[in-house]
Design a protein around this motif. Structure first.
Motif, mmCIF file in Angstrom:
data_model
loop_
_atom_site.group_PDB
_atom_site.id
_atom_site.type_symbol
_atom_site.label_atom_id
_atom_site.label_comp_id
_atom_site.label_asym_id
_atom_site.label_seq_id
_atom_site.Cartn_x
_atom_site.Cartn_y
_atom_site.Cartn_z
ATOM 1 N N MET B 91 -12.244 -48.328 82.267
ATOM 2 C CA MET B 91 -12.960 -49.111 83.273
ATOM 3 C C MET B 91 -13.549 -48.196 84.342
ATOM 4 O O MET B 91 -14.690 -48.368 84.763
ATOM 5 C CB MET B 91 -12.017 -50.127 83.916
ATOM 6 N N LYS B 92 -12.753 -47.234 84.763
ATOM 7 C CA LYS B 92 -13.217 -46.305 85.790
ATOM 8 C C LYS B 92 -14.423 -45.523 85.298
ATOM 9 O O LYS B 92 -15.413 -45.355 86.017
ATOM 10 C CB LYS B 92 -12.072 -45.364 86.166
ATOM 11 N N SER B 93 -14.346 -45.058 84.036
ATOM 12 C CA SER B 93 -15.439 -44.252 83.499
ATOM 13 C C SER B 93 -16.715 -45.069 83.330
ATOM 14 O O SER B 93 -17.812 -44.525 83.295
ATOM 15 C CB SER B 93 -15.026 -43.628 82.163
ATOM 16 N N LYS B 94 -16.573 -46.397 83.224
ATOM 17 C CA LYS B 94 -17.759 -47.247 83.051
ATOM 18 C C LYS B 94 -18.245 -47.832 84.372
ATOM 19 O O LYS B 94 -19.111 -48.706 84.397
ATOM 20 C CB LYS B 94 -17.438 -48.391 82.089
ATOM 21 N N GLY B 95 -17.653 -47.402 85.459
ATOM 22 C CA GLY B 95 -18.107 -47.885 86.762
ATOM 23 C C GLY B 95 -17.685 -49.311 87.068
ATOM 24 O O GLY B 95 -18.290 -49.984 87.891
#
Lengths: 76, 155
Positions: B91-95
Motif C-alpha cells: 500500500m505504501k509503495s502504491k501511494g
C-alpha cells in the motif's frame, strides 16, 4: 498553460488523497483563484471532474503531459 | 447547495475492510457532506487508539497472492502478521494512505465517529481504549442521523 495561484503536487498519491489534498489547498485560496494540481493516479481524471461538479469549483483545464495529469481548478 | 448527509455502519475490523469506511467518509466530507460512521462489533477496531489491524487470506480465496500457496500453509503461525506487513508495504509503495492518516483526515473534516455501546460492553472494552472525541450510542442513535441521510452504507 493558464496562470495559477498555487500548485499542489500529488504525484505518487493514490485515491482519495489527491482529492483530499486539493480540497485542503482550495480552502486556503480566495474565490476566483486557481489551483494547479499535478497527479499520477489515472483515476484522478474522472475524480476531479466529479469533485468539480459536486463542489461547484470550476475545472478549467484537465490534460495529460509526460505521464502526469494536470488540473486547473478555479475556486468558486 | 444544501448539505448532504452520509451515514456509514462499519462492522469489519481487518486492515483491508477498514479502508472503505474511512475513504468514503473522508471523500464525502471533502465534497461537502456531513458524515457519521457508526462502528459496531469488529468495526470498533477503527476507533482504537492504536489500530493494529491485520489482513488474512484464510477464507478469502479472492485475495491476490504474490505466489500460489496451499490454504494449510496460510494457516501457519506468523503467516497473518507477515501478510499484513506485506500488504502495508504494498500500500505504501502504491501511494495508498495509511489508515491512521485517513482516520486523521476524517477527524479533521469533522466526521462524527460513534461507538456502539452494546458491543463496547460485549467485548469488555474500556472508553480509554478508544480515541478521544468519539460518541457512544445505540441503534436509535444511528437512526437519528441515518433517517435524514441521503446515503446510508453498511460495510
Amino acid at each position: 498553460m493558464a496562470d495559477f495561484d498555487q500548485e499542489l503536487d500529488a504525484s505518487g498519491l493514490n485515491c482519495p488523497l489527491p482529492i483530499l489534498r486539493a480540497k485542503k489547498a482550495l480552502a486556503a485560496l480566495s474565490e476566483g483563484q486557481v489551483l494547479h494540481i499535478i497527479a499520477t493516479d489515472p483515476g484522478s481524471v474522472k475524480d476531479f471532474e466529479a469533485f468539480a461538479k459536486q463542489t461547484g469549483n470550476e475545472l478549467v483545464e484537465s490534460r495529460e503531459e509526460g505521464g502526469k495529469f494536470h488540473f486547473m481548478m478555479k475556486k468558486h | 447547495m444544501s448539505e448532504k448527509k452520509l451515514a456509514i455502519i462499519a462492522t469489519k475490523g481487518s486492515l483491508d475492510w477498514a479502508y472503505p469506511p474511512f475513504i468514503l467518509a473522508s471523500t464525502a466530507a471533502a465534497l461537502g457532506y456531513k458524515v457519521e460512521i457508526f462502528c459496531t462489533f469488529y468495526g470498533l477496531q477503527l476507533l482504537r487508539k492504536k489500530m493494529d489491524l491485520k489482513v488474512t487470506s484464510l477464507g478469502n480465496p479472492g485475495m491476490p497472492m504474490p505466489m500460489p500457496m496451499p490454504v494449510l500453509l496460510q494457516a501457519l503461525p506468523g503467516m497473518q502478521s507477515m501478510m499484513s506487513l506485506m500488504m502495508k508495504q504494498k500500500m505504501k509503495s502504491k501511494g495508498v494512505a495509511s489508515l491512521e492518516e485517513l482516520r486523521g483526515l476524517c477527524i479533521e473534516a469533522e466526521v462524527k465517529l460513534v461507538a456502539c455501546q452494546m458491543t463496547v460492553d460485549l467485548f469488555d472494552f474500556n472508553t480509554s481504549d478508544f480515541i478521544d472525541g468519539i460518541e457512544y450510542g445505540g441503534a436509535a442513535t444511528f437512526f437519528e442521523f441515518a433517517g435524514e441521510s441521503d446515503i446510508t452504507l453498511f460495510v
